[in-house]
Design a protein around this motif. Structure first.
Motif, PDB file in Angstrom:
ATOM      1  N   GLU A  32      -8.898  -0.918  -0.977  1.00  0.00           N
ATOM      2  CA  GLU A  32      -8.490  -0.742  -1.157  1.00  0.00           C
ATOM      3  C   GLU A  32      -7.388   0.531  -1.673  1.00  0.00           C
ATOM      4  OE1 GLU A  32      -5.072  -4.527  -3.124  1.00  0.00           O
ATOM      5  OE2 GLU A  32      -6.321  -3.066  -4.228  1.00  0.00           O
ATOM      6  N   ARG A  33      -7.738   1.109  -2.400  1.00  0.00           N
ATOM      7  CA  ARG A  33      -7.322   2.488  -2.756  1.00  0.00           C
ATOM      8  C   ARG A  33      -7.297   3.076  -1.551  1.00  0.00           C
ATOM      9  NH1 ARG A  33      -9.175   0.957  -7.628  1.00  0.00           N
ATOM     10  NH2 ARG A  33     -10.941   2.075  -7.348  1.00  0.00           N
ATOM     11  N   VAL A  34      -8.159   3.390  -1.263  1.00  0.00           N
ATOM     12  CA  VAL A  34      -8.185   4.267  -0.452  1.00  0.00           C
ATOM     13  C   VAL A  34      -7.795   4.192   0.702  1.00  0.00           C
ATOM     14  CG1 VAL A  34      -9.836   4.928   1.736  1.00  0.00           C
ATOM     15  CG2 VAL A  34     -10.530   5.138  -0.377  1.00  0.00           C
ATOM     16  N   MET A  35      -7.368   2.470   1.653  1.00  0.00           N
ATOM     17  CA  MET A  35      -6.369   2.481   2.397  1.00  0.00           C
ATOM     18  C   MET A  35      -5.148   2.774   2.006  1.00  0.00           C
ATOM     19  SD  MET A  35      -8.328   1.357   4.934  1.00  0.00           S
ATOM     20  CE  MET A  35      -9.326   2.478   4.444  1.00  0.00           C
ATOM     21  N   TYR A  36      -4.485   2.664   1.752  1.00  0.00           N
ATOM     22  CA  TYR A  36      -3.126   2.916   0.411  1.00  0.00           C
ATOM     23  C   TYR A  36      -2.932   4.189   0.882  1.00  0.00           C
ATOM     24  CZ  TYR A  36      -2.741  -2.049  -1.706  1.00  0.00           C
ATOM     25  OH  TYR A  36      -2.860  -2.816  -1.850  1.00  0.00           O
ATOM     26  N   ASP A  40       0.066   4.418   3.460  1.00  0.00           N
ATOM     27  CA  ASP A  40       0.916   4.358   3.043  1.00  0.00           C
ATOM     28  C   ASP A  40       2.040   5.917   3.392  1.00  0.00           C
ATOM     29  OD1 ASP A  40       0.854   1.886   1.992  1.00  0.00           O
ATOM     30  OD2 ASP A  40       1.271   2.523   0.141  1.00  0.00           O
ATOM     31  N   PRO A  41       1.076   6.586   3.596  1.00  0.00           N
ATOM     32  CA  PRO A  41       1.877   8.402   3.957  1.00  0.00           C
ATOM     33  C   PRO A  41       1.991   8.246   5.740  1.00  0.00           C
ATOM     34  CG  PRO A  41      -0.220   8.559   2.504  1.00  0.00           C
ATOM     35  CD  PRO A  41      -0.017   6.994   3.227  1.00  0.00           C
ATOM     36  N   PHE A  52      10.802   1.281   4.129  1.00  0.00           N
ATOM     37  CA  PHE A  52       9.053   1.279   4.227  1.00  0.00           C
ATOM     38  C   PHE A  52       8.766   1.658   2.080  1.00  0.00           C
ATOM     39  CE2 PHE A  52       5.087   3.025   2.936  1.00  0.00           C
ATOM     40  CZ  PHE A  52       4.333   1.616   3.103  1.00  0.00           C
ATOM     41  N   THR A  53       8.814   0.702   2.029  1.00  0.00           N
ATOM     42  CA  THR A  53       8.317   0.288   0.513  1.00  0.00           C
ATOM     43  C   THR A  53       7.423  -0.109   0.350  1.00  0.00           C
ATOM     44  OG1 THR A  53       9.215  -2.285   0.635  1.00  0.00           O
ATOM     45  CG2 THR A  53      11.063  -1.087   0.207  1.00  0.00           C
ATOM     46  N   GLY A  54       5.980   0.073   0.994  1.00  0.00           N
ATOM     47  CA  GLY A  54       5.007  -0.022   1.008  1.00  0.00           C
ATOM     48  C   GLY A  54       4.061  -1.309   1.717  1.00  0.00           C
ATOM     49  N   CYS A  55       2.589  -1.053   1.173  1.00  0.00           N
ATOM     50  CA  CYS A  55       1.761  -2.073   2.090  1.00  0.00           C
ATOM     51  C   CYS A  55       0.521  -3.015   0.701  1.00  0.00           C
ATOM     52  CB  CYS A  55       1.046  -1.110   2.875  1.00  0.00           C
ATOM     53  SG  CYS A  55       1.900  -0.514   4.480  1.00  0.00           S
ATOM     54  N   GLY A  70     -12.626  -4.520   9.611  1.00  0.00           N
ATOM     55  CA  GLY A  70     -11.354  -4.847   9.942  1.00  0.00           C
ATOM     56  C   GLY A  70     -10.640  -5.110   8.777  1.00  0.00           C
ATOM     57  N   VAL A  71      -8.912  -4.490   8.807  1.00  0.00           N
ATOM     58  CA  VAL A  71      -8.158  -4.297   7.259  1.00  0.00           C
ATOM     59  C   VAL A  71      -6.646  -5.379   7.879  1.00  0.00           C
ATOM     60  CG1 VAL A  71      -7.015  -2.788   6.097  1.00  0.00           C
ATOM     61  CG2 VAL A  71      -9.252  -1.459   7.522  1.00  0.00           C
ATOM     62  N   ASP A  72      -6.358  -6.013   7.074  1.00  0.00           N
ATOM     63  CA  ASP A  72      -5.608  -7.013   7.094  1.00  0.00           C
ATOM     64  C   ASP A  72      -4.471  -6.400   5.892  1.00  0.00           C
ATOM     65  OD1 ASP A  72      -6.671  -8.077   9.398  1.00  0.00           O
ATOM     66  OD2 ASP A  72      -7.699  -9.986   7.762  1.00  0.00           O
ATOM     67  N   ALA A  73      -2.812  -6.174   6.334  1.00  0.00           N
ATOM     68  CA  ALA A  73      -2.186  -5.167   5.254  1.00  0.00           C
ATOM     69  C   ALA A  73      -0.636  -6.268   5.678  1.00  0.00           C
ATOM     70  CB  ALA A  73      -2.087  -4.649   4.710  1.00  0.00           C
ATOM     71  N   VAL A  74       0.063  -6.320   5.127  1.00  0.00           N
ATOM     72  CA  VAL A  74       1.461  -6.955   4.839  1.00  0.00           C
ATOM     73  C   VAL A  74       2.215  -5.907   3.897  1.00  0.00           C
ATOM     74  CG1 VAL A  74       2.957  -8.388   4.003  1.00  0.00           C
ATOM     75  CG2 VAL A  74       0.866  -9.023   4.698  1.00  0.00           C
TER      76      VAL A  74
END
Length: 119
Positions: A32-36, A40-41, A52-55, A70-74
């Motif tokens: 999760e940290r790696v995905m952020y 985010d950038p 943009f305020t984040g995922c 697969g990665v799912d994010a809001v």
């Protein structure tokens, strides 16, 4: 007001393991940290960047084979009068360009047709 949209994609060189389905596992948290670090950038550089305020990664899922995840994010942005409306197609095209045609996300390889942006 804060608005949300979903972001989904598949990484072909991140092996899916069962502990990725457990939000409190070490594997989930580190992935999760790696995905952020990568997601985010990209969105900050997109047309919604100023709003943009984040995922939040909501889950990982098995890809077509065990070497894919697969990665799912809001993701969230502040609705603002200067942002006429959220244009998911525009954001999709921007992310597609920034990931080399949906092929690269940092050191990860992406499944070409796996990127979805849903407002």
């Amino acid at each position: 007001a804060v608005r949300n949209f979903t972001l989904n994609f598949t990484i072909t060189n991140l092996q899916f393991t069962a502990d990725l389905t457990t939000p409190n596992s070490k594997k989930f948290k580190s992935t999760e940290r790696v995905m952020y670090h990568y997601i985010d950038p990209l969105l900050q550089k997109s047309s919604i960047g100023p709003y943009f305020t984040g995922c939040k990664v909501i889950g990982f899922r098995s890809g077509r084979d065990r070497d894919a995840t697969g990665v799912d994010a809001v993701c969230s942005y502040k609705n603002n009068v200067s942002l006429a409306r959220f244009d998911r197609e525009k954001v999709y095209h921007e992310l597609s360009t920034m990931t080399n045609g949906v092929t690269k996300l940092g050191h990860y390889s992406l499944e070409k047709n796996s990127l979805y942006v849903n407002g």
